[in-house]
Design a protein around this motif. Structure first.
Motif, mmCIF file in Angstrom:
data_model
loop_
_atom_site.group_PDB
_atom_site.id
_atom_site.type_symbol
_atom_site.label_atom_id
_atom_site.label_comp_id
_atom_site.label_asym_id
_atom_site.label_seq_id
_atom_site.Cartn_x
_atom_site.Cartn_y
_atom_site.Cartn_z
ATOM 1 N N LEU A 97 36.187 43.541 35.311
ATOM 2 C CA LEU A 97 37.555 43.093 35.750
ATOM 3 C C LEU A 97 38.749 44.118 36.357
ATOM 4 C CD1 LEU A 97 38.585 44.063 32.901
ATOM 5 C CD2 LEU A 97 37.917 41.829 32.141
ATOM 6 N N LYS A 98 39.694 44.106 36.427
ATOM 7 C CA LYS A 98 40.918 44.808 36.809
ATOM 8 C C LYS A 98 41.274 45.047 35.863
ATOM 9 C CE LYS A 98 44.082 46.758 39.944
ATOM 10 N NZ LYS A 98 44.364 46.582 41.520
ATOM 11 N N TYR A 99 41.148 45.728 34.402
ATOM 12 C CA TYR A 99 42.116 45.218 32.896
ATOM 13 C C TYR A 99 43.323 44.905 33.664
ATOM 14 C CZ TYR A 99 43.401 46.189 28.596
ATOM 15 O OH TYR A 99 43.943 46.207 27.328
ATOM 16 N N GLY A 100 43.958 44.076 32.777
ATOM 17 C CA GLY A 100 45.755 44.233 33.057
ATOM 18 C C GLY A 100 45.944 42.951 33.728
ATOM 19 N N PRO A 102 45.013 39.460 36.222
ATOM 20 C CA PRO A 102 43.620 38.358 35.724
ATOM 21 C C PRO A 102 42.352 37.864 36.751
ATOM 22 C CG PRO A 102 45.461 37.734 37.648
ATOM 23 C CD PRO A 102 46.073 39.120 36.853
ATOM 24 N N GLN A 103 42.252 39.613 37.458
ATOM 25 C CA GLN A 103 41.326 39.189 38.893
ATOM 26 C C GLN A 103 39.443 39.696 37.799
ATOM 27 O OE1 GLN A 103 43.887 42.944 40.817
ATOM 28 N NE2 GLN A 103 42.767 41.557 42.554
ATOM 29 N N LYS A 104 38.683 39.377 37.449
ATOM 30 C CA LYS A 104 37.126 39.378 37.202
ATOM 31 C C LYS A 104 36.232 38.254 38.105
ATOM 32 C CE LYS A 104 38.210 35.785 33.814
ATOM 33 N NZ LYS A 104 38.795 35.411 32.539
ATOM 34 N N LEU A 105 35.283 38.876 38.298
ATOM 35 C CA LEU A 105 33.746 38.520 38.197
ATOM 36 C C LEU A 105 33.035 37.993 37.114
ATOM 37 C CD1 LEU A 105 32.983 40.594 41.403
ATOM 38 C CD2 LEU A 105 34.374 38.394 41.073
ATOM 39 N N ALA A 106 32.125 37.217 37.091
ATOM 40 C CA ALA A 106 32.035 36.915 35.971
ATOM 41 C C ALA A 106 30.620 36.357 36.572
ATOM 42 C CB ALA A 106 32.646 35.921 34.872
ATOM 43 N N GLU A 122 40.685 46.145 46.195
ATOM 44 C CA GLU A 122 41.721 45.435 46.499
ATOM 45 C C GLU A 122 43.193 46.121 46.003
ATOM 46 O OE1 GLU A 122 41.947 41.108 44.576
ATOM 47 O OE2 GLU A 122 40.631 40.715 46.737
ATOM 48 N N ASP A 123 44.249 46.695 46.234
ATOM 49 C CA ASP A 123 45.000 46.670 45.306
ATOM 50 C C ASP A 123 46.141 46.004 44.647
ATOM 51 O OD1 ASP A 123 44.900 49.643 47.048
ATOM 52 O OD2 ASP A 123 45.801 48.831 48.637
#
Length: 123
Positions: A97-100, A102-106, A122-123
């Motif tokens: 995940l990108k902390y802080g 909603p971007q995540k992969l599980a 991604e920026d």
């Protein structure tokens, strides 16, 4: 030489400490199982995801921080009240995940190189 900082931690408290130490920076985190004393994993998906994530890290922007966090043994992980599930909403391993944000992969998403590269770039 890596253009990002990598930190390895084990457990919820160490993860929170690492995040505090890098306040203000873009933080990516990888949550995986903890290996036993013999180096054996209890999560086969985590083993498969590791080389994919390592390769995708080439796409991390300069100055970012990558925290690799081992979540603990299987009984701790399965406890619905563990800190990762309760406070961070980490509901599966492996998870990137990108902390802080909603971007995540599980789980199986972490095995897809294109998705991991996209998350890191991604920026």
């Amino acid at each position: 030489m890596a253009h990002y900082e990598e930190v390895s931690v084990s457990g919820f408290q160490e993860f929170n400490w690492a995040v505090e130490q890098h306040n203000g920076k873009t933080i990516f985190a990888s949550f995986t199982d903890s290996k036993d004393a013999g180096g054996k994993s209890w999560c086969p998906d985590c083993v498969q995801a590791e080389p994919v994530v390592r390769e995708a890290l080439k796409h991390v922007s300069e100055g970012c921080v990558f925290i690799h966090c081992q979540v603990g043994d299987k009984p701790y992980w399965k406890d619905p009240n563990n800190g990762f599930r309760k406070n961070l909403k980490v509901t599966a391993v492996p998870m990137l995940l990108k902390y802080g944000t909603p971007q995540k992969l599980a789980e199986s998403q972490c095995l897809q190189a294109d998705l991991a590269e996209m998350l890191f770039s991604e920026d």
